[in-house]
Scaffold this motif. Structure first.
Motif, short mmCIF file in Angstrom:
data_model
loop_
_atom_site.label_atom_id
_atom_site.label_comp_id
_atom_site.label_asym_id
_atom_site.label_seq_id
_atom_site.Cartn_x
_atom_site.Cartn_y
_atom_site.Cartn_z
N ILE A 111 0.86 -1.19 0.00
CA ILE A 111 0.00 0.00 0.00
C ILE A 111 0.89 1.24 0.00
O ILE A 111 1.45 1.62 1.04
N HIS A 112 1.06 1.86 -1.15
CA HIS A 112 1.99 2.99 -1.25
C HIS A 112 1.52 4.22 -0.49
O HIS A 112 2.32 5.06 -0.07
N GLY A 121 2.45 10.25 -5.14
CA GLY A 121 2.38 8.94 -5.78
C GLY A 121 3.57 8.05 -5.53
O GLY A 121 3.60 6.91 -5.97
N THR A 122 4.58 8.57 -4.79
CA THR A 122 5.79 7.79 -4.50
C THR A 122 5.95 7.63 -3.00
O THR A 122 5.90 8.63 -2.27
N PRO A 123 6.13 6.41 -2.50
CA PRO A 123 6.34 6.21 -1.06
C PRO A 123 7.54 7.00 -0.56
O PRO A 123 8.60 7.01 -1.21
N ASP A 124 7.41 7.65 0.56
CA ASP A 124 8.50 8.46 1.10
C ASP A 124 9.42 7.67 2.02
O ASP A 124 10.50 8.15 2.37
N ASN A 125 9.00 6.50 2.43
CA ASN A 125 9.82 5.67 3.31
C ASN A 125 9.87 4.25 2.74
O ASN A 125 9.17 3.36 3.21
N MET A 126 10.71 4.06 1.74
CA MET A 126 10.79 2.76 1.08
C MET A 126 11.35 1.68 2.01
O MET A 126 11.05 0.49 1.84
N GLY A 198 -5.72 3.23 -5.25
CA GLY A 198 -4.97 4.15 -4.42
C GLY A 198 -5.86 5.26 -3.91
O GLY A 198 -6.90 5.57 -4.52
N ILE A 199 -5.47 5.87 -2.81
CA ILE A 199 -6.23 6.96 -2.22
C ILE A 199 -5.81 8.31 -2.81
O ILE A 199 -6.63 9.08 -3.29
N HIS A 200 -4.51 8.56 -2.80
CA HIS A 200 -3.99 9.85 -3.27
C HIS A 200 -3.58 9.81 -4.74
O HIS A 200 -3.57 10.84 -5.40
N SER A 201 -3.20 8.63 -5.23
CA SER A 201 -2.82 8.49 -6.63
C SER A 201 -3.13 7.09 -7.10
O SER A 201 -3.07 6.14 -6.32
#
Length: 252
Positions: A111-112, A121-126, A198-201
């Protein structure tokens, strides 16, 4: 009454349908759902590594094959635990719980939006997603491998000595359920992954691709436990591998 007494007792209600123990229905359905869960998750695993975790081909391939190797190594542990300590029934139940938790962890790791705080649209904590994925894969490998040597043998335990023909037919149906679950999952799961969510993207829906196998594993566990009162549960009789090791130790 001790746990050992519970393991060795006969099923509370012996129910036959057309000469077959009704208990095998729960085992066949359990195996179908479990195989769907495993092969469904595995069908999109490399894609998840490449396009979600952003790993290169070499690392994705290495982790994938390490996971597969672990899945084929842990049956040794499952066999030892079942034959020497817990018995087949408890081993299947306990490791299926571990297996189910692993599948749920994998679904959550995909879940990104969990770490996408800036909503780009990009996870900030991979690191979080990688850590969750590795924990999930380890639990899945422990669970699927651990129950692998137990389920078929446990199904065979449900038949009496005079039911050789029915036992043979059961194994044919059992392995048919394995192949059916594997086939359907490898077709359906990539289709689920191809959806956007996705929720935000909106992105490729790995949570759905991993979530459906997780749900099937929950169903597998529930179905198996539902048949508990009908099962013939045999007591652990000792593991031959441990006996061999002891003999080798004495000889040395």
């Amino acid at each position: 009454m001790t746990d050992k007494d519970i393991d060795v007792k006969k099923p509370k209600r012996k129910v036959d349908v057309c000469g077959y123990p009704l208990s095998i229905f729960f085992i066949v359905v359990n195996e179908f759902c479990e195989r769907f869960s495993y092969y469904g998750m595995r069908a999109v695993l490399v894609l998840y590594f490449r396009y979600f975790l952003k790993w290169d081909d070499d690392l994705s391939t290495s982790i994938y094959h390490t996971f597969i190797a672990l899945c084929y190594l842990t049956p040794i542990l499952g066999a030892i635990v079942a034959d020497s300590w817990l018995g087949k029934f408890k081993t299947i139940v306990y490791l299926s719980i571990v297996y189910t938790v692993g599948q749920v962890v994998m679904a959550v790791s995909a879940i990104h939006d969990i770490t996408d705080t800036d909503r780009d649209g990009t996870p900030d904590n991979m690191t979080f997603h990688v850590a969750m994925s590795m924990v999930g894969l380890f639990l899945i490998a422990l669970g699927t491998g651990g129950i692998k040597p137990c389920v078929a043998a446990f199904g065979g335990d449900q038949f009496e000595d005079h039911q050789e023909k029915q036992r043979s037919t059961f194994f044919s149906i059992f392995y048919l359920s394995i192949n059916a679950g594997s086939l359907l999952s490898t077709v359906i799961t990539p289709i689920l992954r191809g959806q956007e969510c996705g929720i935000h993207s909106q992105q490729k829906c790995y949570p759905l691709a991993f979530g459906v196998p997780a749900a099937l594993m929950v169903v597998a566990l529930i179905v198996f436990i539902m048949g508990s009162g009908m099962y013939n549960k045999t007591a652990p009789k000792g593991n031959i591998m441990l006996e061999v090791c002891k003999c080798i130790g004495v000889r040395v």
